[in-house]
Design a protein around this motif. Structure first.
Motif, PDB file in Angstrom:
ATOM      1  N   ILE A 164      35.777  14.137  32.828  1.00  0.00           N
ATOM      2  CA  ILE A 164      36.096  15.513  33.203  1.00  0.00           C
ATOM      3  C   ILE A 164      36.719  15.614  34.588  1.00  0.00           C
ATOM      4  N   LEU A 218      39.856  25.088  35.078  1.00  0.00           N
ATOM      5  CA  LEU A 218      38.836  25.389  36.086  1.00  0.00           C
ATOM      6  C   LEU A 218      39.291  26.680  36.756  1.00  0.00           C
ATOM      7  N   MET A 269      31.454  26.426  32.726  1.00  0.00           N
ATOM      8  CA  MET A 269      30.523  25.543  33.428  1.00  0.00           C
ATOM      9  C   MET A 269      29.188  26.294  33.516  1.00  0.00           C
ATOM     10  N   SER A 270      28.263  25.788  34.340  1.00  0.00           N
ATOM     11  CA  SER A 270      26.921  26.405  34.361  1.00  0.00           C
ATOM     12  C   SER A 270      26.961  27.918  34.589  1.00  0.00           C
ATOM     13  N   THR A 307      24.664  21.663  36.336  1.00  0.00           N
ATOM     14  CA  THR A 307      23.557  22.250  37.080  1.00  0.00           C
ATOM     15  C   THR A 307      22.514  22.922  36.179  1.00  0.00           C
TER      16      THR A 307
HETATM   17  C1  LIG Z   1      30.889  19.156  38.006  1.00  0.00           C
HETATM   18  C2  LIG Z   1      31.799  19.738  36.979  1.00  0.00           C
HETATM   19  C3  LIG Z   1      31.303  20.597  35.971  1.00  0.00           C
HETATM   20  C4  LIG Z   1      29.848  21.027  35.889  1.00  0.00           C
HETATM   21  O1  LIG Z   1      29.577  21.975  36.857  1.00  0.00           O
HETATM   22  P1  LIG Z   1      28.169  22.759  36.911  1.00  0.00           P
HETATM   23  O2  LIG Z   1      28.475  23.970  37.696  1.00  0.00           O
HETATM   24  O3  LIG Z   1      27.195  21.842  37.559  1.00  0.00           O
HETATM   25  O4  LIG Z   1      27.795  23.088  35.513  1.00  0.00           O
HETATM   26  C5  LIG Z   1      32.194  21.039  35.024  1.00  0.00           C
HETATM   27  N1  LIG Z   1      33.504  20.702  35.045  1.00  0.00           N
HETATM   28  C6  LIG Z   1      34.012  19.895  35.987  1.00  0.00           C
HETATM   29  C7  LIG Z   1      35.456  19.555  35.946  1.00  0.00           C
HETATM   30  C8  LIG Z   1      33.179  19.394  36.983  1.00  0.00           C
HETATM   31  O5  LIG Z   1      33.707  18.599  37.933  1.00  0.00           O
END
Ligand SMILES: *Cc1c(COP(=O)(O)O)cnc(C)c1O
Length: 227
Positions: free
Chosen positions: A87, A170, A200-201, A219
């Motif tokens: 990722i 992202l 994401m989280s 997380t």
């Molecule tokens: C670290 C990361 C995540 C996970 O992030 P959390 O907020 O801990 O869930 C997801 N995508 C990418 C690209 C990351 O680097």
């Protein structure tokens, strides 16, 4: 993708996240098995990962080739059916290692990496499914293919026989992510792609409601990362 059985032990972070996914799917009239939960295990020790494996979870995400090479061979030896997703931003000189180690790459974000992966796939004969990362919020520091260049980039990937299965993003932090997720969904649809790596989280429930097929959650499963 892999569908290892989940033992529904109550009150673990894993069961809570799975329950939240199921709830978001219900709201969006989707089936929970359309969503792959990638447990992002970057920075976590094997001892933190094993409880998830024991609970039946098999899909994990790492962002560094070296760290994944150090941790996962032993865990894969001990647990069948592990699916490992890359990722994080990938250096072109790591493309061959990544092609050998990972089952899916979410961070195909530039032409130089496309070329390096094409070469690695040709050499190893292993063609790893890839998501193209889109610069959805016009934040060059996060990497990603600019929206205007996406169609041409996808055409280049097809020419080079690099299997692109979907798009990844992202979104900018501290802004409502929904419009960015909706835009990624539209871009995928316009380009004939049906998989979406987003959420994401903090925002995976929104992402699932807006069509995510792969969510990357660290997380919420493992607690805050150190440092
Ligand atoms: C670290 C990361 C995540 C996970 O992030 P959390 O907020 O801990 O869930 C997801 N995508 C990418 C690209 C990351 O680097």
């Amino acid at each position: 993708m892999d569908t290892a059985p989940e033992t529904s032990a109550p009150d673990t972070p894993l069961s809570a996240v799975n329950a939240a996914i199921a709830k978001s799917c219900k709201i969006a009239r989707r089936e929970p098995d359309e969503v792959t939960l990638i447990a992002v295990s970057k920075t976590r020790e094997a001892g933190e990962i094993v409880p998830l494996l024991q609970a039946g979870h098999r899909v994990f995400g790492e962002n560094r080739v070296q760290e994944a090479q150090a941790k996962w061979p032993a865990l894969r030896e001990a647990y069948d059916g592990v699916e490992l997703h890359c990722i994080g931003q990938l250096q072109s000189n790591k493309a061959e290692d990544a092609a050998a180690l990972f089952d899916c790459i979410h961070s195909l974000d530039r032409t130089s990496l496309l070329k390096a992966l094409a070469k690695a796939f040709d050499k190893t004969g292993r063609r790893v499914p890839c998501f193209v990362q889109v610069d959805i919020g016009r934040e060059p520091q996060k990497g990603g293919v600019p929206i205007e260049e996406l169609s041409a980039f996808l055409a280049k990937a097809r020419e080079m026989d690099v299997p692109v299965v979907g798009l990844m993003c992202l979104p900018p932090s501290d802004i409502e992510p929904a419009p960015f997720f909706a835009l990624l969904h539209k871009l995928a649809h316009d380009n004939g792609l049906n998989q979406l790596s987003m959420g994401m989280s903090g925002d995976y429930e929104t992402a699932v409601r807006l069509g995510a097929t792969h969510i990357r959650v660290g997380t919420a499963l493992f607690g805050p990362r150190a440092g």
